[in-house]
Enzyme design. Sequence first.
Site, PDB file in Angstrom:
ATOM      1  N   ASP A  30       0.879  -1.095   0.015  1.00 21.46           N
ATOM      2  CA  ASP A  30      -0.136  -0.086  -0.012  1.00 21.46           C
ATOM      3  C   ASP A  30       0.862   1.280   0.045  1.00 21.46           C
ATOM      4  O   ASP A  30       1.984   1.038   0.318  1.00 21.46           O
ATOM      5  CB  ASP A  30      -0.785  -0.143   1.310  1.00 21.46           C
ATOM      6  CG  ASP A  30      -1.794   1.204   1.356  1.00 21.46           C
ATOM      7  OD1 ASP A  30      -2.440   1.457   0.256  1.00 21.46           O
ATOM      8  OD2 ASP A  30      -1.917   1.859   2.410  1.00 21.46           O
ATOM      9  N   ASP A  32       0.000   5.182   0.641  1.00 24.30           N
ATOM     10  CA  ASP A  32      -0.317   6.344   1.500  1.00 24.30           C
ATOM     11  C   ASP A  32      -0.384   5.788   3.103  1.00 24.30           C
ATOM     12  O   ASP A  32      -1.460   4.896   3.150  1.00 24.30           O
ATOM     13  CB  ASP A  32      -1.491   6.992   1.205  1.00 24.30           C
ATOM     14  CG  ASP A  32      -1.776   8.377   1.815  1.00 24.30           C
ATOM     15  OD1 ASP A  32      -0.878   9.046   1.457  1.00 24.30           O
ATOM     16  OD2 ASP A  32      -2.612   8.946   2.446  1.00 24.30           O
ATOM     17  N   ASP A 246      -1.226  -0.331   5.878  1.00 27.41           N
ATOM     18  CA  ASP A 246      -1.399   0.407   7.520  1.00 27.41           C
ATOM     19  C   ASP A 246      -2.767   0.490   7.884  1.00 27.41           C
ATOM     20  O   ASP A 246      -3.109   1.046   8.989  1.00 27.41           O
ATOM     21  CB  ASP A 246      -1.053   1.692   7.160  1.00 27.41           C
ATOM     22  CG  ASP A 246      -2.003   2.727   6.169  1.00 27.41           C
ATOM     23  OD1 ASP A 246      -2.216   2.039   5.244  1.00 27.41           O
ATOM     24  OD2 ASP A 246      -2.252   3.841   6.641  1.00 27.41           O
TER      25      ASP A 246
END
Lengths: 303, 303
Positions: A30, A32, A246
């Site tokens: 991922d 961001d 995240d």
Amino acid sequence: MFKSAVFNLKDAGKDQVQEFLNSFDTVLCDCDGVLWIDNNAIPGSADTMNYFRKIGKQIFFVTNNSTKIRGDFAIKAQQLGFIANEDEILSTSYLVAHYLKSIGFKKKVYIIGSNGIGDELKAVGIRHIGIGPDHVKPDFKSMKSTDLDPEVGAVVVGFDEHISYPKFMKAASYLASDECLFLATNTDERFPKSSSIIVPGTGTLVRAVETCSERKALVLGKPNEYVRKFLESRGLDPARTLMIGDRCNTDIEFGVRCGFQTLLVLTGVTSTKGVEKIRNEKIAPLPDVILPKLGDLLTLVES
Amino acid sequence: MFKSAVFNLKDAGKDQVQEFLNSFDTVLCDCDGVLWIDNNAIPGSADTMNYFRKIGKQIFFVTNNSTKIRGDFAIKAQQLGFIANEDEILSTSYLVAHYLKSIGFKKKVYIIGSNGIGDELKAVGIRHIGIGPDHVKPDFKSMKSTDLDPEVGAVVVGFDEHISYPKFMKAASYLASDECLFLATNTDERFPKSSSIIVPGTGTLVRAVETCSERKALVLGKPNEYVRKFLESRGLDPARTLMIGDRCNTDIEFGVRCGFQTLLVLTGVTSTKGVEKIRNEKIAPLPDVILPKLGDLLTLVES
């Protein structure tokens, strides 16, 4: 070792770190919250990703963001110190375009979304309408069936800061035909909270269109498994794949659904407290491995 | 007799019609699709409602529409031939204002909705903001916490043709405080289909705000039972109440939840075919009694 419980890699010995690195051939990451936040690289992330590449791992950047084309994502990654090329970017706007091309779609797409989707569609020769403001003139009651384009055969919903009532009307009206396809880039409820302003995510618009169309969208972004299917057709082995993210309810959920190993970093949405909440309330899957930040992995390797 | 299965009152004998009329003291009647469609009265509906009143029934007009104040609804009803006064109108905008007043709400309301809600709030002395266009200037990223009004203590979502991304942002940002109340007028997915244009209902906007706020709204309109609680505090006996409507998933669902007797008329959303679908797929409750149109009841009485 890494599948049974959340293992904090910071507690690992050198052999365990090496065992971990040997347990996968492909890294899906991922962006961001893992690699960068807005336009700032997270310290150590670029060196770690570049290290993965150096030791022979295949790398893909997997983002639910639909506002950019792949080339622009690659440029951003490069500017922040990551080695990256366009073919390694799996953004939802690209996935939409790839999906429609793969099924031989020839009609026009009505987009609730932005140029990221429009440009990726254009790149595969698919026509589209809908991008940009569309307000009520003089009011919504004046909309006529002649305002609908009979060539539209799919509605795609992504992030759209110009969402308006006429856009919902048009999407629902196109979707009244069972033959009209209904795709969504992702269903993230909101963006990571950076201030007292909550920034609604694409999921907000998808749920709205699902409600007025009385249909469910085919969602191509995480946590849906479309990316796995896409990569399996190119030889991906899920058992030798690591998903890094995240957010437990998108990235880790996606990894678990796909049968990947999962690594959660705490530089984005899910915090240590969030992990405890997830453990207690069982509202999302837990990762196999956890690290405060991605850069810690390289520190462990080099220590 | 009337509770066990759908009974077509057209098949009833004179004694059965009289028994039916004697089985309730209060009539709650949906408006659009039962009494009128847009600005046209449905033939016979006014005479039947006026007949109920003549034989001593208490009457309430119960509408999920939040765009008008009660006085305007009463005027519309009167213009179409119905005897009606403001106190008999239970519109969702009035219910919102009444609810907030009843709990002693003193702060400001952020409205996604129209003047119907704003004017009812004003009538009970509650301040509000939010009505009218609110677009992205220059873009959504420019919104600051100073754009939020610290006096807001409730978000109300109703029908809003000016819905925009900043409105979703503001609603979600206010609702980030657990102390901020979250009300919705109703959750109708869409309006009755009158052309190839689908007109999204308030439910479309409610689901969007629920998604980005990660909260559930307190819904005051049908099929939620708030109207029953409201009327019970004024002496309503549910066992002696008839709910008349044209939609099984709002009106009849509402009546069943409240323990009212239910009459479905086929002049609005639910058709004969719809009743069969509901019977087979069990997607909504069936009414106790059915009639092609409300006016048929008076014909049966007079025959």
